[in-house]
Design a protein around this motif. Structure first.
Motif, PDB file in Angstrom:
ATOM      1  N   GLY A 102       0.418  -1.119  -0.111  1.00 13.91           N
ATOM      2  CA  GLY A 102      -0.203   0.124  -0.237  1.00 13.91           C
ATOM      3  C   GLY A 102       0.500   1.442  -0.276  1.00 13.91           C
ATOM      4  N   LEU A 103       2.140   1.183   0.679  1.00 11.13           N
ATOM      5  CA  LEU A 103       2.808   2.567   0.296  1.00 11.13           C
ATOM      6  C   LEU A 103       3.664   3.021  -0.890  1.00 11.13           C
ATOM      7  CD1 LEU A 103       5.121   1.545   3.502  1.00 11.13           C
ATOM      8  CD2 LEU A 103       3.164   2.757   4.262  1.00 11.13           C
ATOM      9  N   LEU A 104       3.102   2.656  -2.013  1.00 11.23           N
ATOM     10  CA  LEU A 104       4.189   2.301  -3.382  1.00 11.23           C
ATOM     11  C   LEU A 104       2.449   3.146  -4.082  1.00 11.23           C
ATOM     12  CD1 LEU A 104       3.834  -1.291  -3.897  1.00 11.23           C
ATOM     13  CD2 LEU A 104       6.267   0.528  -4.527  1.00 11.23           C
ATOM     14  N   VAL A 105       1.274   3.658  -3.649  1.00  6.54           N
ATOM     15  CA  VAL A 105       0.680   4.118  -3.971  1.00  6.54           C
ATOM     16  C   VAL A 105       1.554   5.951  -4.305  1.00  6.54           C
ATOM     17  CG1 VAL A 105      -0.898   5.831  -3.427  1.00  6.54           C
ATOM     18  CG2 VAL A 105      -1.543   3.891  -2.964  1.00  6.54           C
ATOM     19  N   PRO A 106       2.361   6.771  -3.379  1.00  5.14           N
ATOM     20  CA  PRO A 106       2.960   8.126  -3.647  1.00  5.14           C
ATOM     21  C   PRO A 106       4.101   7.572  -4.504  1.00  5.14           C
ATOM     22  CG  PRO A 106       2.969   6.912  -1.515  1.00  5.14           C
ATOM     23  CD  PRO A 106       2.612   6.270  -1.866  1.00  5.14           C
ATOM     24  N   PHE A 107       4.659   6.830  -4.653  1.00  5.58           N
ATOM     25  CA  PHE A 107       5.781   5.669  -5.923  1.00  5.58           C
ATOM     26  C   PHE A 107       5.241   6.039  -6.935  1.00  5.58           C
ATOM     27  CE2 PHE A 107       8.910   3.275  -3.255  1.00  5.58           C
ATOM     28  CZ  PHE A 107       8.857   3.805  -2.330  1.00  5.58           C
ATOM     29  N   VAL A 108       3.638   5.688  -6.923  1.00  4.03           N
ATOM     30  CA  VAL A 108       3.674   5.517  -8.354  1.00  4.03           C
ATOM     31  C   VAL A 108       3.077   6.626  -8.847  1.00  4.03           C
ATOM     32  CG1 VAL A 108       1.226   5.133  -9.823  1.00  4.03           C
ATOM     33  CG2 VAL A 108       2.905   2.992  -8.339  1.00  4.03           C
ATOM     34  N   ALA A 109       2.766   7.965  -8.116  1.00  7.09           N
ATOM     35  CA  ALA A 109       2.219   9.810  -7.713  1.00  7.09           C
ATOM     36  C   ALA A 109       3.090  10.297  -7.965  1.00  7.09           C
ATOM     37  CB  ALA A 109       1.212  10.042  -6.622  1.00  7.09           C
ATOM     38  N   GLN A 110       4.693   9.699  -7.677  1.00  7.72           N
ATOM     39  CA  GLN A 110       5.459  10.384  -8.926  1.00  7.72           C
ATOM     40  C   GLN A 110       5.927  10.206 -10.142  1.00  7.72           C
ATOM     41  OE1 GLN A 110       7.784   9.720  -5.473  1.00  7.72           O
ATOM     42  NE2 GLN A 110       8.728  12.029  -5.972  1.00  7.72           N
ATOM     43  N   VAL A 111       5.654   9.421 -10.369  1.00  5.79           N
ATOM     44  CA  VAL A 111       5.880   8.356 -12.019  1.00  5.79           C
ATOM     45  C   VAL A 111       4.807   8.876 -12.520  1.00  5.79           C
ATOM     46  CG1 VAL A 111       6.340   6.634 -13.016  1.00  5.79           C
ATOM     47  CG2 VAL A 111       7.041   6.342 -11.553  1.00  5.79           C
ATOM     48  N   MET A 160      11.771  -2.515  -3.211  1.00  7.02           N
ATOM     49  CA  MET A 160      10.394  -2.179  -3.766  1.00  7.02           C
ATOM     50  C   MET A 160      10.104  -1.021  -4.639  1.00  7.02           C
ATOM     51  SD  MET A 160       7.871  -0.295  -1.078  1.00  7.02           S
ATOM     52  CE  MET A 160       6.517  -1.778  -0.647  1.00  7.02           C
ATOM     53  N   ARG A 161       9.719  -0.665  -5.356  1.00  4.05           N
ATOM     54  CA  ARG A 161       9.953   0.660  -6.350  1.00  4.05           C
ATOM     55  C   ARG A 161       8.482   0.563  -7.614  1.00  4.05           C
ATOM     56  NH1 ARG A 161      15.490  -1.631  -8.531  1.00  4.05           N
ATOM     57  NH2 ARG A 161      15.751  -1.865  -6.383  1.00  4.05           N
ATOM     58  N   ALA A 162       8.674   1.622  -8.806  1.00  3.19           N
ATOM     59  CA  ALA A 162       7.571   1.921  -9.120  1.00  3.19           C
ATOM     60  C   ALA A 162       8.036   2.392 -10.222  1.00  3.19           C
ATOM     61  CB  ALA A 162       6.558   2.870  -8.604  1.00  3.19           C
ATOM     62  N   VAL A 163       7.838   2.185 -11.598  1.00  4.87           N
ATOM     63  CA  VAL A 163       8.504   2.274 -13.286  1.00  4.87           C
ATOM     64  C   VAL A 163       7.229   2.465 -14.624  1.00  4.87           C
ATOM     65  CG1 VAL A 163       9.355   0.275 -13.532  1.00  4.87           C
ATOM     66  CG2 VAL A 163      10.330   1.905 -14.499  1.00  4.87           C
ATOM     67  N   ARG A 164       7.664   3.011 -14.980  1.00  5.11           N
ATOM     68  CA  ARG A 164       6.906   2.615 -16.689  1.00  5.11           C
ATOM     69  C   ARG A 164       6.969   1.480 -16.810  1.00  5.11           C
ATOM     70  NH1 ARG A 164       2.266   6.824 -17.572  1.00  5.11           N
ATOM     71  NH2 ARG A 164       2.726   8.561 -16.322  1.00  5.11           N
ATOM     72  N   ARG A 165       6.358   0.504 -17.538  1.00 11.97           N
ATOM     73  CA  ARG A 165       6.246  -0.547 -18.297  1.00 11.97           C
ATOM     74  C   ARG A 165       7.190  -0.558 -18.873  1.00 11.97           C
ATOM     75  NH1 ARG A 165       3.758  -3.992 -21.760  1.00 11.97           N
ATOM     76  NH2 ARG A 165       2.077  -2.516 -21.925  1.00 11.97           N
ATOM     77  N   GLU A 166       6.913  -0.206 -19.803  1.00 12.72           N
ATOM     78  CA  GLU A 166       7.133   0.401 -21.410  1.00 12.72           C
ATOM     79  C   GLU A 166       8.951   0.594 -21.197  1.00 12.72           C
ATOM     80  OE1 GLU A 166       6.547  -0.778 -24.098  1.00 12.72           O
ATOM     81  OE2 GLU A 166       5.059  -1.675 -24.506  1.00 12.72           O
ATOM     82  N   ALA A 167       9.022   1.862 -20.614  1.00 16.76           N
ATOM     83  CA  ALA A 167      10.199   2.620 -20.214  1.00 16.76           C
ATOM     84  C   ALA A 167      11.026   1.549 -20.096  1.00 16.76           C
ATOM     85  CB  ALA A 167      10.450   3.732 -19.469  1.00 16.76           C
ATOM     86  N   LEU A 168      11.102   0.294 -18.919  1.00 19.01           N
ATOM     87  CA  LEU A 168      11.550  -0.342 -18.617  1.00 19.01           C
ATOM     88  C   LEU A 168      11.934  -2.017 -19.103  1.00 19.01           C
ATOM     89  CD1 LEU A 168      12.670  -1.623 -15.462  1.00 19.01           C
ATOM     90  CD2 LEU A 168      10.816  -2.360 -14.765  1.00 19.01           C
ATOM     91  N   LEU A 169      10.763  -2.425 -19.872  1.00 19.47           N
ATOM     92  CA  LEU A 169      11.435  -3.068 -20.978  1.00 19.47           C
ATOM     93  C   LEU A 169      12.628  -2.875 -21.932  1.00 19.47           C
ATOM     94  CD1 LEU A 169       7.899  -4.125 -21.605  1.00 19.47           C
ATOM     95  CD2 LEU A 169       9.700  -5.707 -20.427  1.00 19.47           C
ATOM     96  N   SER A 170      12.726  -1.116 -22.394  1.00 16.10           N
ATOM     97  CA  SER A 170      13.299  -0.782 -22.806  1.00 16.10           C
ATOM     98  C   SER A 170      15.006  -0.850 -22.551  1.00 16.10           C
ATOM     99  CB  SER A 170      13.095   0.235 -23.025  1.00 16.10           C
ATOM    100  OG  SER A 170      13.327   1.779 -22.471  1.00 16.10           O
ATOM    101  N   LEU A 171      14.918  -0.509 -21.545  1.00 13.27           N
ATOM    102  CA  LEU A 171      16.135  -0.977 -20.327  1.00 13.27           C
ATOM    103  C   LEU A 171      17.231  -2.433 -20.749  1.00 13.27           C
ATOM    104  CD1 LEU A 171      15.873   0.671 -17.410  1.00 13.27           C
ATOM    105  CD2 LEU A 171      16.839   1.551 -19.162  1.00 13.27           C
ATOM    106  N   ASP A 172      16.127  -2.977 -21.193  1.00 13.16           N
ATOM    107  CA  ASP A 172      16.436  -4.849 -21.562  1.00 13.16           C
ATOM    108  C   ASP A 172      17.756  -5.343 -20.718  1.00 13.16           C
ATOM    109  OD1 ASP A 172      16.674  -6.512 -23.655  1.00 13.16           O
ATOM    110  OD2 ASP A 172      19.109  -5.192 -24.653  1.00 13.16           O
ATOM    111  N   LEU A 173      17.062  -5.074 -19.571  1.00 16.16           N
ATOM    112  CA  LEU A 173      17.766  -5.741 -18.290  1.00 16.16           C
ATOM    113  C   LEU A 173      17.850  -7.538 -18.516  1.00 16.16           C
ATOM    114  CD1 LEU A 173      15.147  -4.083 -15.435  1.00 16.16           C
ATOM    115  CD2 LEU A 173      17.711  -3.542 -16.751  1.00 16.16           C
ATOM    116  N   THR A 174      19.087  -8.261 -18.079  1.00 13.58           N
ATOM    117  CA  THR A 174      19.540  -9.066 -18.463  1.00 13.58           C
ATOM    118  C   THR A 174      19.886  -9.901 -17.349  1.00 13.58           C
ATOM    119  OG1 THR A 174      22.157  -8.461 -18.537  1.00 13.58           O
ATOM    120  CG2 THR A 174      20.389  -8.538 -20.703  1.00 13.58           C
ATOM    121  N   ASP A 175      20.314  -9.730 -16.328  1.00  9.15           N
ATOM    122  CA  ASP A 175      20.701 -10.660 -15.369  1.00  9.15           C
ATOM    123  C   ASP A 175      19.420 -11.446 -14.414  1.00  9.15           C
ATOM    124  OD1 ASP A 175      22.980  -9.648 -12.518  1.00  9.15           O
ATOM    125  OD2 ASP A 175      20.981 -10.390 -11.584  1.00  9.15           O
ATOM    126  N   ARG A 176      19.512 -12.712 -14.375  1.00  7.86           N
ATOM    127  CA  ARG A 176      18.460 -12.990 -13.691  1.00  7.86           C
ATOM    128  C   ARG A 176      18.396 -13.487 -12.334  1.00  7.86           C
ATOM    129  NH1 ARG A 176      16.868 -10.760 -16.956  1.00  7.86           N
ATOM    130  NH2 ARG A 176      15.724 -11.422 -18.927  1.00  7.86           N
TER     131      ARG A 176
END
Length: 238
Positions: A102-111, A160-176
């Motif tokens: 529930g603490l993610l609400v202001p995270f999302v607001a900033q995005v 705990m973090r918030a981000v736009r999905r398409e933007a995050l996909l564009s980073l092409d993260l490889t670590d698993r």
């Protein structure tokens, strides 16, 4: 702590779709507490990473979407959840009741308002058992290494973090493995993203940590993350 079905929580929740990715390995004891705190209108995606305690069935019964990721690893679970998400904004949160989603609400607001591209939770331990000394030590080492690598003055590399999905996909993260959350921040910095930090209460987790529950696990995570910091800067477009 805000009650998520209260008028206050509903008023604070930003408009638009939000998916919350919850990596899960044997978290049946914590799932009810976590899922009942997902903000109204948001969607929980529980990524089962090999649970043997019935976590997946329990999560389904509580209304979450369950994704199965057979490759063990925190990054593998997080990325499977990201690929399964379809909301504009994706949040990540541990599934062990140490953090209240529930603490993610202001995270999302900033995005949503454009104040930040990536918002991270800075864990503030509530009680002596919330964050063991070895885990804090490892986190401090990595925060300093991250500052040297990127210039970002962050204090925590928490989940705990918030981000736009398409933007995050564009980073092409490889670590698993354990380096996934750090790679997200490093590549975001390389891309010129605005990265912000918010304080969040950090509670004693339910059950034993799968990553930093011991000194050995903590330093294995540090080794994973050092590999990420050793990578050359990526050419990332926003």
């Amino acid at each position: 702590m805000t009650e998520l079905n209260s008028p206050t929580a509903k008023r604070l929740a930003p408009a638009g779709s939000v998916d919350v990715v919850l990596p899960c390995l044997d978290e049946a004891a914590a799932l009810p507490w976590v899922l009942e705190r997902i903000p109204s209108g948001w969607h929980a995606i529980v990524v089962d990473n090999g649970s043997t305690d019935g976590s997946a069935d329990l999560a389904r019964s509580l209304g979450a979407t369950v994704v199965t990721e057979t490759r063990r690893g925190f990054g593998a679970a997080c990325h499977a959840g990201l690929l399964a998400a379809d909301a504009d904004i994706v949040c990540f949160c541990d599934c062990d009741a140490s953090l209240d989603p529930g603490l993610l609400v202001p995270f999302v607001a900033q995005v949503v308002t454009g104040e930040a591209d990536l918002v991270l939770g800075r864990r503030c331990p509530q009680g002596s058992g919330a964050w063991p000394a070895h885990a804090r030590a490892g986190n401090l080492v990595l925060a300093r290494m991250l500052r040297s690598r990127t210039g970002l003055r962050l204090h925590d590399l928490g989940p705990m973090r918030a981000v736009r999905r398409e933007a995050l996909l564009s980073l092409d993260l490889t670590d698993r493995r354990s380096g996934y959350p750090l790679q997200m921040v490093v590549r975001a910095a390389d891309a010129g993203w605005r990265v912000r930090e918010r304080d969040v209460p950090y509670l004693p987790r339910t059950g034993k940590s799968k990553v930093t529950g011991t000194w050995r696990g903590t330093w294995q995570a540090v080794r994973d993350m050092r590999k990420v910091l050793a990578e050359a800067p990526q050419e990332v477009t926003r």
